[in-house]
Design an enzyme around this catalytic site. Structure first.
Site, mmCIF file in Angstrom:
data_model
loop_
_atom_site.group_PDB
_atom_site.id
_atom_site.type_symbol
_atom_site.label_atom_id
_atom_site.label_comp_id
_atom_site.label_asym_id
_atom_site.label_seq_id
_atom_site.Cartn_x
_atom_site.Cartn_y
_atom_site.Cartn_z
ATOM 1 N N SER A 157 0.817 -1.295 0.038
ATOM 2 C CA SER A 157 -0.005 0.065 0.189
ATOM 3 C C SER A 157 0.738 1.272 -0.050
ATOM 4 O O SER A 157 0.536 2.494 -0.791
ATOM 5 C CB SER A 157 -0.998 -0.084 1.191
ATOM 6 O OG SER A 157 -1.749 -0.896 1.081
ATOM 7 N N HIS A 198 0.999 4.930 4.603
ATOM 8 C CA HIS A 198 0.170 5.154 3.545
ATOM 9 C C HIS A 198 0.532 6.863 3.296
ATOM 10 O O HIS A 198 0.943 7.393 2.013
ATOM 11 C CB HIS A 198 -1.387 5.309 3.622
ATOM 12 C CG HIS A 198 -1.752 3.905 3.560
ATOM 13 N ND1 HIS A 198 -3.249 3.787 3.527
ATOM 14 C CD2 HIS A 198 -1.137 2.762 3.677
ATOM 15 C CE1 HIS A 198 -3.346 2.260 3.445
ATOM 16 N NE2 HIS A 198 -2.267 1.607 3.460
#
Length: 403
Positions: free
Chosen positions: A301, A359
Site C-alpha cells: 500500500s 500510506h
C-alpha cells in the site's frame, strides 16, 4: 523397655541397675535437634521419666511442623532461589484492535523485543533507507543505459525471429503462441508491473505454508520491535496475508501502471516503486516508535500510494472512479486530498486497521518526487552513467585485447 519409633532421630542408651534388671536409666538425645530442625540448640528432656504416650504428645507438634521449618531453614542456610527469567515483551498485535483486522497474520505467539532506547532503533533503518534509495536510482540509470545500448541488437534479433517464424511450421492452438500474443498486446506499464504482481502472488502462497509462518513473520512483516529491522522494510512491500488486501492493491497498481510508466519510464518507475516501499516503511517505524504502538505491517500500500500520488499530482484534472461505484467520478486532485486527510486523521487518532503512517509517507514521497525529486535525482544521473560507460568501454574484450 520402651523403644522409640523408627525415624524419630534419637538414640536410647541402656545401663544396668544394681538389682540386675534392665531399666531405662538415661536417654541420649544427641543429634535429634540437628536432624529435626536443621540448626539451633539441642533439646533435652526434663528430669524424670515419661511414658510413651507423653513423649508422643510432646513430639507430635514438632513432627507436624518439621517439614515447614526445614523449608525456611534450608532457604536461610544456603539454598538460593532460581533467578527470574526475563521474558521478551509481546507485541501490541495481540490486542483486540489487531485481532479484528484480517489484513495481518496472527502473531499472538510471536515475541518482539522493543529497544529500551527507541531512538537508536531508527539509526539502522535510516541508513538502510538512504543507501537503498541511492542504489535503486543508480541501478535504474545503469539499466536504462544498457537498454538503450541493446536496442539495435534487439531490433535485428526481432527481424531474425520473425523470419524464422515465417519458415517454421505453425502449430494450431500453440499455448506459447497465445501467451506471446497476450503479452504483446499489453502496454509497457502493464508488462512492467506483471513481474511485481507475480512476486506478490508468490509471497502470498508462502503465507499458506504452516512451517514457514515464523520465517514469514520475521522477514516479511516490518516492525521496529523486531530483531530484524532492515530487510523487512523491502520484503514486506511484496507481502500480503489477506487475499482481499492483495487483490485490491494489485488492481490499483495495474490500473495506474500505464500512466505512471508513461510519465517516468520503465526504469525510473521501478526505482521509485522500490524506494517508496522502503521510505513508507521507515515513516511507519518513526510513527510507531514515537507513539509506542508497536505492531507488524505488511503490504504494497505504501508504494502504491506513491504511484497514485505521483499520477494525481502530474494529472490533477484526470477523472477517477471507485471500482464498486463507477457512476461516481471525481478529479484526481480531490481524490489525493481526501486520501491524505483520511490517513492523517488515522495516524493521529491511532486507527489500526491500516498502517496510515505508511500510506501518508508513500503519498508525500510521490508528491515530492514529481514536484522536486525528478529534477534533483533523475536528471543528475549523467555523471554515474559516464563512469559506467567508461568502465564498459575500457574493459578488456573476451579475446584479451582492449577496445
Amino acid at each position: 523397655m520402651v523403644l522409640p519409633r523408627p525415624g524419630s532421630g534419637f538414640r536410647l542408651g541402656l545401663v544396668r541397675s544394681g538389682h540386675g534388671g534392665a531399666e531405662v536409666g538415661k536417654m541420649a538425645w544427641r543429634g535429634w535437634a540437628q536432624r529435626g530442625w536443621g540448626c539451633g540448640q539441642a533439646w533435652t528432656p526434663p528430669a524424670g521419666g515419661r511414658s510413651y504416650e507423653e513423649l508422643t504428645a510432646a513430639l507430635a507438634p514438632s513432627r507436624l511442623l518439621r517439614r515447614r521449618f526445614n523449608f525456611f531453614i534450608q532457604q536461610k542456610c544456603g539454598f538460593r532461589k532460581a533467578p527470574r527469567k526475563i521474558e521478551p515483551r509481546r507485541s501490541d498485535t495481540s490486542s483486540e484492535a489487531y485481532k479484528r483486522s484480517a489484513l495481518i497474520p496472527p502473531v499472538e505467539e510471536t515475541a518482539f523485543y522493543p529497544s529500551p532506547y527507541p531512538i537508536r532503533t531508527l539509526v539502522k533503518p535510516l541508513f538502510f533507507t538512504v543507501g537503498f534509495t541511492g542504489c535503486a536510482f543508480g541501478s535504474a540509470a545503469i539499466w536504462q543505459y544498457e537498454s538503450l545500448k541493446s536496442r539495435v541488437q534487439s531490433y535485428f534479433d526481432g527481424i531474425k525471429a520473425d523470419w524464422l517464424d515465417s519458415i517454421r511450421p505453425q502449430k494450431e492452438g500453440d499455448f506459447r503462441k497465445e501467451i506471446n500474443k497476450w503479452w504483446n498486446n499489453l502496454s509497457d506499464g502493464q508488462r512492467t508491473v506483471t513481474g511485481i504482481i507475480a512476486a506478490n502472488v508468490f509471497v502470498f502462497c508462502l503465507w499458506r505454508v504452516p512451517s514457514l509462518q515464523r520465517t514469514m513473520i520475521r522477514y516479511f512483516t516490518s516492525n521496529p520491535a523486531s530483531k530484524v529491522l532492515c530487510s523487512p522494510m523491502l520484503l514486506s512491500t511484496f507481502s500480503h496475508f489477506s487475499l482481499f488486501h492483495m487483490a485490491a492493491n494489485m488492481y490499483v497498481l495495474w490500473s495506474f501502471s500505464s500512466s505512471i510508466v508513461n510519465i517516468l519510464g520503465q526504469e525510473q518507475f521501478m526505482a521509485v516503486y522500490l524506494s517508496a516501499g522502503v521510505i513508507s516503511n521507515f515513516v511507519s517505524y518513526v510513527c510507531k516508535v514515537a507513539t509506542g504502538r508497536y505492531g507488524p505491517s505488511l503490504g504494497a500500500s505504501g508504494a502504491i500510494m506513491t504511484v497514485l500520488a505521483a499520477v494525481c499530482t502530474k494529472i490533477p484534472e484526470g477523472r477517477l472512479a471507485i471500482i464498486f461505484l463507477p457512476m461516481f467520478t471525481f478529479t484526481a486532485g480531490n481524490a489525493l486530498k481526501a486520501i491524505i486527510a483520511m490517513d492523517t486523521a488515522g495516524m493521529i487518532l491511532g486507527w489500526k486497521f491500516f498502517d496510515h503512517a505508511a500510506h501518508l509517507g508513500g503519498a508525500l514521497f510521490g508528491i515530492w518526487y514529481i514536484t522536486y525529486g525528478h529534477e534533483l535525482i533523475w536528471k543528475n544521473r549523467e555523471p554515474l552513467v559516464k563512469i559506467w560507460h567508461e568502465m564498459r568501454t575500457n574493459s578488456p574484450k573476451k579475446g584479451g585485447g582492449s577496445k
